[in-house]
Write a protein that holds these residues in place. Structure first.
Motif, PDB file in Angstrom:
ATOM      1  N   PRO A  26     -20.723  12.159   0.684  1.00  0.00           N
ATOM      2  CA  PRO A  26     -20.909  13.676   0.446  1.00  0.00           C
ATOM      3  C   PRO A  26     -20.060  14.415  -0.386  1.00  0.00           C
ATOM      4  O   PRO A  26     -20.389  15.553  -0.974  1.00  0.00           O
ATOM      5  N   THR A  27     -18.745  14.163  -0.498  1.00  0.00           N
ATOM      6  CA  THR A  27     -17.806  14.888  -1.089  1.00  0.00           C
ATOM      7  C   THR A  27     -17.120  13.950  -2.156  1.00  0.00           C
ATOM      8  O   THR A  27     -17.639  13.352  -3.037  1.00  0.00           O
ATOM      9  N   ALA A  28     -15.904  13.408  -1.522  1.00  0.00           N
ATOM     10  CA  ALA A  28     -14.914  12.429  -2.191  1.00  0.00           C
ATOM     11  C   ALA A  28     -14.136  11.812  -1.240  1.00  0.00           C
ATOM     12  O   ALA A  28     -13.784  12.509  -0.140  1.00  0.00           O
ATOM     13  N   ASP A  29     -13.609  10.813  -1.232  1.00  0.00           N
ATOM     14  CA  ASP A  29     -12.616  10.177  -0.345  1.00  0.00           C
ATOM     15  C   ASP A  29     -11.702   9.318  -1.190  1.00  0.00           C
ATOM     16  O   ASP A  29     -12.116   8.690  -2.119  1.00  0.00           O
ATOM     17  N   ALA A  30     -10.645   8.914  -0.516  1.00  0.00           N
ATOM     18  CA  ALA A  30      -9.890   7.885  -0.887  1.00  0.00           C
ATOM     19  C   ALA A  30      -8.880   7.165  -0.001  1.00  0.00           C
ATOM     20  O   ALA A  30      -8.951   7.715   1.104  1.00  0.00           O
ATOM     21  N   ASN A  31      -8.314   6.044  -0.280  1.00  0.00           N
ATOM     22  CA  ASN A  31      -7.426   5.474   0.739  1.00  0.00           C
ATOM     23  C   ASN A  31      -6.090   4.864   0.140  1.00  0.00           C
ATOM     24  O   ASN A  31      -6.048   5.147  -1.206  1.00  0.00           O
ATOM     25  N   ASN A  32      -4.919   4.466   0.940  1.00  0.00           N
ATOM     26  CA  ASN A  32      -3.968   4.439   0.190  1.00  0.00           C
ATOM     27  C   ASN A  32      -3.690   2.851  -0.509  1.00  0.00           C
ATOM     28  O   ASN A  32      -2.855   2.820  -1.420  1.00  0.00           O
ATOM     29  N   GLU A  33      -4.799   2.277  -0.432  1.00  0.00           N
ATOM     30  CA  GLU A  33      -4.878   1.171  -1.312  1.00  0.00           C
ATOM     31  C   GLU A  33      -5.346   1.453  -2.894  1.00  0.00           C
ATOM     32  O   GLU A  33      -5.414   0.281  -3.434  1.00  0.00           O
ATOM     33  N   GLY A  59      -0.661   8.224  -0.073  1.00  0.00           N
ATOM     34  CA  GLY A  59      -0.281   7.969   1.543  1.00  0.00           C
ATOM     35  C   GLY A  59      -0.338   9.324   2.311  1.00  0.00           C
ATOM     36  O   GLY A  59      -0.551   9.062   3.519  1.00  0.00           O
ATOM     37  N   THR A  60      -0.769  10.533   1.761  1.00  0.00           N
ATOM     38  CA  THR A  60      -0.856  11.796   2.502  1.00  0.00           C
ATOM     39  C   THR A  60      -2.218  11.561   3.344  1.00  0.00           C
ATOM     40  O   THR A  60      -3.370  11.419   2.877  1.00  0.00           O
ATOM     41  N   GLY A  61      -2.064  11.632   4.636  1.00  0.00           N
ATOM     42  CA  GLY A  61      -3.295  11.416   5.610  1.00  0.00           C
ATOM     43  C   GLY A  61      -3.691  10.034   5.620  1.00  0.00           C
ATOM     44  O   GLY A  61      -5.032   9.814   6.401  1.00  0.00           O
ATOM     45  N   THR A  62      -3.233   8.999   5.000  1.00  0.00           N
ATOM     46  CA  THR A  62      -3.956   7.720   5.105  1.00  0.00           C
ATOM     47  C   THR A  62      -2.947   6.424   5.605  1.00  0.00           C
ATOM     48  O   THR A  62      -3.301   5.493   5.824  1.00  0.00           O
ATOM     49  N   ILE A  63      -1.586   6.860   5.930  1.00  0.00           N
ATOM     50  CA  ILE A  63      -0.662   5.675   6.477  1.00  0.00           C
ATOM     51  C   ILE A  63      -0.041   6.524   7.468  1.00  0.00           C
ATOM     52  O   ILE A  63       0.116   7.696   7.713  1.00  0.00           O
ATOM     53  N   SER A  64       0.524   5.646   8.538  1.00  0.00           N
ATOM     54  CA  SER A  64       1.112   6.013   9.484  1.00  0.00           C
ATOM     55  C   SER A  64       2.302   6.682   9.495  1.00  0.00           C
ATOM     56  O   SER A  64       2.925   7.485  10.090  1.00  0.00           O
ATOM     57  N   TRP A  65       3.132   6.753   8.377  1.00  0.00           N
ATOM     58  CA  TRP A  65       4.335   7.323   8.059  1.00  0.00           C
ATOM     59  C   TRP A  65       3.803   9.036   8.117  1.00  0.00           C
ATOM     60  O   TRP A  65       4.451   9.962   8.447  1.00  0.00           O
ATOM     61  N   TRP A  66       2.639   9.186   7.715  1.00  0.00           N
ATOM     62  CA  TRP A  66       1.985  10.823   7.390  1.00  0.00           C
ATOM     63  C   TRP A  66       2.061  11.187   8.915  1.00  0.00           C
ATOM     64  O   TRP A  66       2.538  12.193   9.195  1.00  0.00           O
ATOM     65  N   THR A  67       1.517  10.738   9.962  1.00  0.00           N
ATOM     66  CA  THR A  67       1.200  11.166  11.175  1.00  0.00           C
ATOM     67  C   THR A  67       2.514  11.023  12.201  1.00  0.00           C
ATOM     68  O   THR A  67       2.425  11.500  13.070  1.00  0.00           O
ATOM     69  N   GLY A  68       3.194   9.712  11.874  1.00  0.00           N
ATOM     70  CA  GLY A  68       4.300   9.443  12.590  1.00  0.00           C
ATOM     71  C   GLY A  68       5.520   9.900  12.242  1.00  0.00           C
ATOM     72  O   GLY A  68       6.281  10.123  13.073  1.00  0.00           O
ATOM     73  N   THR A  69       5.892  10.391  10.994  1.00  0.00           N
ATOM     74  CA  THR A  69       7.024  11.030  10.564  1.00  0.00           C
ATOM     75  C   THR A  69       6.976  12.343  10.059  1.00  0.00           C
ATOM     76  O   THR A  69       7.718  13.130  10.213  1.00  0.00           O
ATOM     77  N   ALA A  70       5.794  12.546   8.928  1.00  0.00           N
ATOM     78  CA  ALA A  70       5.924  13.719   8.263  1.00  0.00           C
ATOM     79  C   ALA A  70       5.337  14.735   8.851  1.00  0.00           C
ATOM     80  O   ALA A  70       5.863  16.057   8.746  1.00  0.00           O
ATOM     81  N   ILE A  71       4.502  14.652   9.658  1.00  0.00           N
ATOM     82  CA  ILE A  71       3.550  15.746  10.283  1.00  0.00           C
ATOM     83  C   ILE A  71       3.941  15.695  11.956  1.00  0.00           C
ATOM     84  O   ILE A  71       3.621  14.807  12.306  1.00  0.00           O
ATOM     85  N   SER A  72       4.371  16.958  12.269  1.00  0.00           N
ATOM     86  CA  SER A  72       4.620  17.024  13.958  1.00  0.00           C
ATOM     87  C   SER A  72       4.502  18.547  14.014  1.00  0.00           C
ATOM     88  O   SER A  72       4.824  19.359  13.445  1.00  0.00           O
ATOM     89  N   GLY A  73       3.668  18.620  15.179  1.00  0.00           N
ATOM     90  CA  GLY A  73       3.406  20.201  15.471  1.00  0.00           C
ATOM     91  C   GLY A  73       2.680  21.025  14.355  1.00  0.00           C
ATOM     92  O   GLY A  73       2.838  22.150  14.666  1.00  0.00           O
ATOM     93  N   GLY A  74       1.844  20.263  13.605  1.00  0.00           N
ATOM     94  CA  GLY A  74       1.196  20.959  12.597  1.00  0.00           C
ATOM     95  C   GLY A  74       2.119  21.333  11.203  1.00  0.00           C
ATOM     96  O   GLY A  74       1.384  22.256  10.696  1.00  0.00           O
ATOM     97  N   LYS A  75       3.354  20.784  11.260  1.00  0.00           N
ATOM     98  CA  LYS A  75       4.281  21.278  10.139  1.00  0.00           C
ATOM     99  C   LYS A  75       4.786  19.952   9.494  1.00  0.00           C
ATOM    100  O   LYS A  75       5.049  18.895  10.173  1.00  0.00           O
ATOM    101  N   TYR A  76       5.094  19.824   8.327  1.00  0.00           N
ATOM    102  CA  TYR A  76       5.675  18.851   7.705  1.00  0.00           C
ATOM    103  C   TYR A  76       7.234  18.968   7.941  1.00  0.00           C
ATOM    104  O   TYR A  76       7.824  20.077   7.620  1.00  0.00           O
ATOM    105  N   GLN A  77       7.771  17.754   8.423  1.00  0.00           N
ATOM    106  CA  GLN A  77       9.100  17.810   8.791  1.00  0.00           C
ATOM    107  C   GLN A  77      10.188  17.560   7.778  1.00  0.00           C
ATOM    108  O   GLN A  77      11.380  17.941   7.670  1.00  0.00           O
ATOM    109  N   PRO A  78      10.110  16.506   6.974  1.00  0.00           N
ATOM    110  CA  PRO A  78      10.912  16.219   5.924  1.00  0.00           C
ATOM    111  C   PRO A  78      11.598  17.297   5.101  1.00  0.00           C
ATOM    112  O   PRO A  78      10.757  18.439   4.706  1.00  0.00           O
TER     113      PRO A  78
END
Length: 143
Positions: A26-33, A59-78
């Motif tokens: 419908p729009t566009a998509d991509a993955n970390n591969e 890797g934004t939104g496509t790898i576990s680092w994104w949801t496990g490390t970078a984003i917490s509580g709706g904010k980017y943490q690093p």
């Protein structure tokens, strides 16, 4: 290609990407591969969408680092990407927001978010800072 101009000039990221046309998307998509697909709608066949989808290949939104490390509580943490945002916005308290797939501001999530070519530059500068923060799918950070 203008996308490469921005990436080459404002990041040190290197990524092999396969770009495909798929009228069923419908729009566009991509993955970390590195697989990227664009659908039939010409409103998504543009520089904004290409840079946004490149973010996903990095890797934004496509790898576990994104949801496990970078984003917490709706904010980017690093630290580094938030420091760049603070410089861009001239606001010492500015912080990137994000969810399981996207980030903002300057994540180029919608065409309406682009008001000038500076938005593309800011996107790339923030991606480079995310690489410095440890975004692993974007390769080793080399200043």
């Amino acid at each position: 290609m203008r996308t490469l101009k921005y990436l080459f000039n404002y990041t040190s990221a290197v990524k092999h990407v396969w770009v495909n046309y798929d009228p069923g998307v419908p729009t566009a998509d991509a993955n970390n591969e590195g697989w990227m697909r664009f659908g039939a709608s010409s409103s998504y066949q543009n520089l904004r969408t290409m840079l946004h989808e490149m973010n996903h290949t990095f890797g934004t939104g496509t790898i576990s680092w994104w949801t496990g490390t970078a984003i917490s509580g709706g904010k980017y943490q690093p630290t580094n990407a938030n420091l760049i945002l603070q410089q861009i916005n001239n606001n010492a308290t500015a912080q990137l927001s994000g969810d399981s797939q996207h980030w903002w501001p300057y994540g180029l999530n919608q065409n309406a978010e682009v008001s000038s070519s500076w938005d593309y530059v800011y996107n790339c500068l923030i991606i480079e800072a995310m690489r410095k923060d440890g975004l692993p799918a974007a390769g080793t950070y080399n200043p």
